[in-house]
Design a protein around this motif. Sequence first.
Motif, PDB file in Angstrom:
ATOM      1  N   SER A  98       0.810  -1.233   0.000  1.00 27.51           N
ATOM      2  CA  SER A  98       0.000   0.000   0.000  1.00 27.51           C
ATOM      3  C   SER A  98       0.837   1.275   0.000  1.00 27.51           C
ATOM      4  CB  SER A  98      -0.986   0.003   1.162  1.00 27.51           C
ATOM      5  OG  SER A  98      -0.306  -0.015   2.394  1.00 27.51           O
ATOM      6  N   GLU A  99       1.904   1.311   0.759  1.00 22.04           N
ATOM      7  CA  GLU A  99       2.720   2.530   0.794  1.00 22.04           C
ATOM      8  C   GLU A  99       3.407   2.770  -0.545  1.00 22.04           C
ATOM      9  OE1 GLU A  99       5.354   2.896   4.135  1.00 22.04           O
ATOM     10  OE2 GLU A  99       3.772   2.347   5.544  1.00 22.04           O
ATOM     11  N   ARG A 100       3.940   1.710  -1.132  1.00 24.90           N
ATOM     12  CA  ARG A 100       4.590   1.869  -2.436  1.00 24.90           C
ATOM     13  C   ARG A 100       3.576   2.336  -3.466  1.00 24.90           C
ATOM     14  NH1 ARG A 100       6.819  -2.094  -6.876  1.00 24.90           N
ATOM     15  NH2 ARG A 100       7.952  -0.555  -8.079  1.00 24.90           N
ATOM     16  N   ALA A 102       0.864   4.048  -3.025  1.00 23.90           N
ATOM     17  CA  ALA A 102       0.496   5.443  -2.769  1.00 23.90           C
ATOM     18  C   ALA A 102       1.494   6.395  -3.423  1.00 23.90           C
ATOM     19  CB  ALA A 102       0.426   5.695  -1.264  1.00 23.90           C
TER      20      ALA A 102
END
Length: 114
Positions: A98-100, A102
């Motif tokens: 999820s962070e990547r 985003a």
Amino acid sequence: MSLLWATRGRTWGFRFLSDDGSGRDPLAVYEEAFGRVGDAPAVVRRTGDVVAVRFPDPEGRCDRAGRVIPHEFVVSGPLADSVSSVEDALEHVWPLVSERYAVVWDAEKAPSAS
């Protein structure tokens, strides 16, 4: 853990953002796992020790044409044991990427697989 991940971005088309680490062609791995899944927007299909998972972007992100972005994963190894539903995938798989996502979803150019 082995995790192949394919998705689209806001302006770039379908890409593999991670391969499964096997050295095999990611498209072959993907086609083997998703070959009989169909095009349902959310699906989990187990074949042996491999799980094919597809779900719409949890944040509701859409591409520039207004289509909801799908995330597709081929999961194997110990992580696959924890995935038997889309809800399981959202709990156990999505936090891994999820962070990547985003960071890259709005990029003008598609990122490379890592």
